[in-house]
Design a protein around this motif. Structure first.
Motif, PDB file in Angstrom:
ATOM      1  N   ILE A 254     -35.249  23.096   5.522  1.00  0.00           N
ATOM      2  CA  ILE A 254     -35.535  22.120   4.464  1.00  0.00           C
ATOM      3  C   ILE A 254     -34.272  21.827   3.662  1.00  0.00           C
ATOM      4  CG2 ILE A 254     -36.737  21.822   2.246  1.00  0.00           C
ATOM      5  CD1 ILE A 254     -39.101  23.374   3.517  1.00  0.00           C
ATOM      6  N   CYS A 255     -33.562  22.885   3.269  1.00  0.00           N
ATOM      7  CA  CYS A 255     -32.352  22.699   2.468  1.00  0.00           C
ATOM      8  C   CYS A 255     -31.309  21.889   3.232  1.00  0.00           C
ATOM      9  CB  CYS A 255     -31.776  24.056   2.066  1.00  0.00           C
ATOM     10  SG  CYS A 255     -32.859  25.004   0.953  1.00  0.00           S
ATOM     11  N   PHE A 256     -31.174  22.169   4.519  1.00  0.00           N
ATOM     12  CA  PHE A 256     -30.245  21.418   5.364  1.00  0.00           C
ATOM     13  C   PHE A 256     -30.597  19.935   5.363  1.00  0.00           C
ATOM     14  CE2 PHE A 256     -29.253  19.492   9.444  1.00  0.00           C
ATOM     15  CZ  PHE A 256     -27.943  19.865   9.677  1.00  0.00           C
ATOM     16  N   CYS A 257     -31.882  19.632   5.534  1.00  0.00           N
ATOM     17  CA  CYS A 257     -32.313  18.232   5.614  1.00  0.00           C
ATOM     18  C   CYS A 257     -32.155  17.502   4.285  1.00  0.00           C
ATOM     19  CB  CYS A 257     -33.768  18.165   6.086  1.00  0.00           C
ATOM     20  SG  CYS A 257     -34.025  18.677   7.791  1.00  0.00           S
ATOM     21  N   VAL A 258     -32.498  18.161   3.180  1.00  0.00           N
ATOM     22  CA  VAL A 258     -32.371  17.513   1.874  1.00  0.00           C
ATOM     23  C   VAL A 258     -30.904  17.212   1.579  1.00  0.00           C
ATOM     24  CG1 VAL A 258     -32.676  17.812  -0.614  1.00  0.00           C
ATOM     25  CG2 VAL A 258     -34.498  18.513   0.951  1.00  0.00           C
ATOM     26  N   LYS A 259     -30.019  18.156   1.854  1.00  0.00           N
ATOM     27  CA  LYS A 259     -28.594  17.923   1.627  1.00  0.00           C
ATOM     28  C   LYS A 259     -28.066  16.794   2.518  1.00  0.00           C
ATOM     29  CE  LYS A 259     -27.372  22.548  -0.032  1.00  0.00           C
ATOM     30  NZ  LYS A 259     -26.640  23.807   0.253  1.00  0.00           N
ATOM     31  N   ASN A 260     -28.560  16.745   3.749  1.00  0.00           N
ATOM     32  CA  ASN A 260     -28.163  15.649   4.644  1.00  0.00           C
ATOM     33  C   ASN A 260     -28.569  14.303   4.066  1.00  0.00           C
ATOM     34  OD1 ASN A 260     -26.844  17.072   6.594  1.00  0.00           O
ATOM     35  ND2 ASN A 260     -28.371  16.774   8.194  1.00  0.00           N
ATOM     36  N   CYS A 261     -29.792  14.239   3.552  1.00  0.00           N
ATOM     37  CA  CYS A 261     -30.281  12.981   2.969  1.00  0.00           C
ATOM     38  C   CYS A 261     -29.424  12.552   1.783  1.00  0.00           C
ATOM     39  CB  CYS A 261     -31.733  13.128   2.532  1.00  0.00           C
ATOM     40  SG  CYS A 261     -32.914  13.168   3.884  1.00  0.00           S
ATOM     41  N   LEU A 262     -29.065  13.506   0.931  1.00  0.00           N
ATOM     42  CA  LEU A 262     -28.237  13.182  -0.230  1.00  0.00           C
ATOM     43  C   LEU A 262     -26.879  12.666   0.215  1.00  0.00           C
ATOM     44  CD1 LEU A 262     -29.103  16.274  -2.442  1.00  0.00           C
ATOM     45  CD2 LEU A 262     -29.674  13.897  -2.970  1.00  0.00           C
ATOM     46  N   ARG A 263     -26.292  13.344   1.188  1.00  0.00           N
ATOM     47  CA  ARG A 263     -24.968  12.927   1.655  1.00  0.00           C
ATOM     48  C   ARG A 263     -25.024  11.550   2.317  1.00  0.00           C
ATOM     49  NH1 ARG A 263     -23.562  16.958   5.417  1.00  0.00           N
ATOM     50  NH2 ARG A 263     -24.707  15.740   6.958  1.00  0.00           N
TER      51      ARG A 263
END
Length: 748
Positions: free
Chosen positions: A82-91
């Motif tokens: 989840i953390c990986f995906c959320v950070k990807n979305c922000l970037r």
């Protein structure tokens, strides 16, 4: 980010089939994140205040089956994904973390075991030394005996889960753990996975009505004499007295005493410092109460804006409450399909789970039916046919999907055999497809498939006919479920689909013609569920957003708090892990419709009807019937469009979405999205208002006229379908009776 590829369909076709609907420009600097945890992957999206997805990311998660029917997952792995995906979305979106006001979660209805004393994962077996494997997945079937014991009690709570508890639910799994864990239930507490995620994010022990009522036997206060939600008598009768201790502490407690229970989108709390850092967000981001994944599909679809006279009439009569959604059936399709509908009063339907009170909004009830295999059925039909290898070669050579190629074969067969239509082409195939048992409305796991009309033909043409039969079965069984729900008191006016099956024009047309109901296809076909979760975050953050936008820039309470904190989020996002190798990176997923063409599109609602007065008719069972209307010059034809009219707004970064958009939208006279009415509204009404404002437009497949030859033929075959269903049960009963007598004779 490279530009997305253009559609190969004609300009006229795209104008009539894309979601042509006026969207206001984005309201600056307010965004929401949604998280969806499925059986095989975690994904996240980030949306703006108009419901436009600006970033979407997915990462696989593993599951283990060390012993048959024992299927486990790791909450640690899921949280990291989840953390990986959320950070990807922000970037990828370019959104500043401080501008994300809310986050919502959905997940599968799986049991999470946690240590009470340490708040850490506890292994659930079969290897009890592996504490990382602390989730019993929903599809785990280890607790068959425990399920039978629970259902034998006949407790009144069971009538609110369809008459009996499923082996997929939580209490049978907990009962199994009591008798198999080395220390039993000592020092354990339990969550449904969506509730665990909100706990992990906020530290709160609040539970959701959605998880506890739908999957754990919780009966909301006031329903059938319930005073605590949980039944001490029932739990003790099934040898789970440990769950009764300290006002049901291990399950979440008692409302108003030591527990808190919330409806969808209610505020759970703010992100803790640790979870905010791990997600790349801030401690001012508000977490909304989560839901089971299928229910997030309901949130993300049933408020789609469509020109259906029946819905418009009901909307005009409605008071703007969430009750407006009553009668809208959400069909959340994937490997299987869940059918979810809301009512104002409880409706008891045999073979349909529920009715569940308060799981979406206080005072309203939901019911959940389902088909045990739909996407899996189509895949199975292709896999077992002798011509499947040839189909793969032909579809690859043509650079189209297998299903599109099969639709093409059917279209050609109509011409070659001079058949009246595709439905007529398969008139002597009677396909009953319960290969994996029946969930609704028969609720019989022993049901199996039966196919009448097969020959020794092993060609691709025969595979196409078998595939059509499977599609027809899915549609006919949907009609059976709808009729059962209608008989039980539901008033269903249309079906709101989601999932990859929406891309199959043949299947969508069959669903409309078999049920006689309009079928609505959402703006985000593959992302409807994670989009629904983002809406839960928007609901929870609404008051914070109102306060923020009502103050001069930078002077809201939220801005003041963030400005005085030593923010680590920028550093976190700038220094997050390097992207994976292109050979191993989990791919970010997107809807099948090019998402860049959905960012603030313009035009009218896309209404697809086979007989629209004054329109040039273009009806078939493959591309979904499209009525071609005269179009005024649209944004797709403006100076900012490319040479063949494809809209060029990109899906991705905030700057790209907004770049060059303001001038075009100003020419159209569009105004920014208004915020919710500041007047006091009920929690469920707040959810509905957010859904209405952000869901956007949908496409509609209307059923053919009842007197159309295909409708008449499908109606006749429905009677045969029902007979295949009931006759199988009769045949099984007959041979079981004979066999039981044979066994008795052998014993004598």
């Amino acid at each position: 980010m490279p530009p997305l590829s253009k559609s190969h369909t004609s300009l006229a076709s795209r104008r009539s089939s894309v979601f042509n609907f006026h969207q206001p420009p984005p309201q600056a600097d307010v965004y929401y994140v949604g998280v969806d945890v499925g059986t095989g992957s975690a994904r996240a999206c980030i949306i703006d205040t108009n419901g436009v997805i600006l970033g979407l990311s997915e990462r696989p998660i593993t599951r283990h089956e060390l012993k048959p029917n024992h299927i486990t997952q790791s909450s640690t792995e899921i949280w990291n994904a989840i953390c990986f995906c959320v950070k990807n979305c922000l970037r990828d979106s370019g959104v500043d973390p401080s501008e994300v006001f809310g986050i919502g979660f959905d997940a599968t209805c799986s049991l999470v075991a946690i240590s009470e004393s340490e708040d850490t994962p506890v292994g659930v077996g079969p290897d009890f030394t592996d504490n990382k494997e602390n989730i019993i997945l929903w599809m785990d079937h280890r607790a068959e005996d425990e399920t039978n014991v629970i259902n034998a009690t006949g407790d009144k709570s069971l009538k609110y889960v369809g008459g009996q508890m499923s082996i997929e639910m939580e209490l049978p799994k907990i009962k199994w753990l009591k008798h198999n864990l080395p220390k039993g239930l000592t020092d354990l507490k339990f969550y449904d996975l969506p509730d665990y995620l909100t706990h992990k994010a906020t530290g709160s022990e609040a539970r959701s009505f959605n998880s506890t009522v739908c999957k754990q036997g919780f009966v909301p206060l006031g329903v059938d004499g319930s005073t605590t939600g949980w039944s001490a008598e029932f739990l003790k009768s099934v040898d789970l007295e440990e769950l009764v201790e300290d006002n049901f502490r291990k399950l979440g407690g008692v409302q108003g005493k030591n527990g808190k229970y919330l409806s969808a989108g209610d505020i759970v709390g703010k992100l803790t410092a640790q979870s905010a850092e791990e997600l790349g967000l801030t401690t001012e981001c508000i977490v909304g109460s989560g839901v089971i994944d299928a229910y997030a599909g309901w949130v993300g679809t049933v408020a789609a804006k469509v020109d259906i006279p029946t819905l418009q009439e009901l909307a005009e009569k409605s008071d703007g409450s969430i009750g407006t959604s009553c009668g809208r059936l959400a069909a959340v399709a994937g490997t299987s399909t869940c059918h979810i509908a809301m009512t104002r009063d409880p409706c008891f339907v045999n073979g349909v789970w529920g009715p569940y009170k308060d799981v979406m909004a206080p005072g309203f009830w939901l019911a959940e039916g389902g088909q045990s295999c739909t996407g899996a059925l189509l895949a199975h039909v292709l896999a077992i046919h002798p011509a499947t290898a040839e189909l793969s070669r032909l579809s690859e050579d043509s650079n189209i999907s297998k299903f599109d190629y099969l639709n093409l074969i059917l279209e050609n067969l109509v011409s070659e055999t001079k058949s009246r239509s595709v439905v007529s082409l398969a008139k002597h195939i009677f396909f009953y497809g319960d290969f994996h048992g029946n969930r609704s409305p028969i609720a019989d796991p022993r049901m199996r498939a039966s196919i009448i009309g097969q020959s020794m033909d092993s060609s691709v043409n025969d595979l196409a006919i078998q595939y059509f039969g499977a599609c027809e079965f899915i549609a006919q069984q949907t009609r059976q479920i709808v009729e059962a729900m209608t008989k039980g008191g539901h008033e269903i006016s249309c079906i709101f689909m989601s999932g990859g099956q929406c891309r199959n024009g043949l299947l969508m047309r069959l669903l409309a013609d078999c049920t006689g109901l309009p079928v609505v296809i959402p703006r985000y076909i593959d992302a409807a569920v994670v989009f629904g979760s983002a809406l839960l975050g928007a609901v929870a953050a609404e008051e914070s957003v109102q306060e923020h936008i009502s103050k001069p820039k930078g002077r809201s309470r939220r801005s003041s708090i963030l400005s005085t904190q030593k923010s680590q989020t920028s550093l976190t996002n700038n220094q997050q892990e390097e992207p994976h190798s292109p050979y191993t990176a989990p791919s970010a997923t997107a809807s099948t419709t090019n998402m860049h063409s959905l960012v603030y599109p313009t035009g009218s609602h896309a209404l697809m009807t086979p007989m629209d007065e004054g329109a040039e008719e273009n009806v078939d069972y493959f591309n979904q019937p499209v009525a071609k209307h005269k179009q005024s010059k649209s944004f797709a034809e403006s100076d900012d469009s490319d040479d063949d009219g494809e809209q060029t707004l990109s899906f991705g970064s905030k700057s790209n979405v907004q770049k060059g958009l303001s001038q075009s939208l100003n020419k159209l006279g569009l105004k920014p999205l208004s915020t919710l009415d500041s007047k006091k509204v009920n929690p469920g009404d707040k959810l509905w208002k957010v859904m209405e404002k952000m869901t956007g437009p949908g496409k509609v497949v209307l059923p053919s006229d009842p007197h159309h030859p295909d409708r008449k033929l499908l109606a006749a075959k429905y009677e045969i379908f029902l007979e295949q269903c009931t006759k199988q049960q009769e045949y099984r009963k007959l041979v079981d009776l004979v066999e039981s007598e044979n066994i008795k004779g052998l014993k004598v």
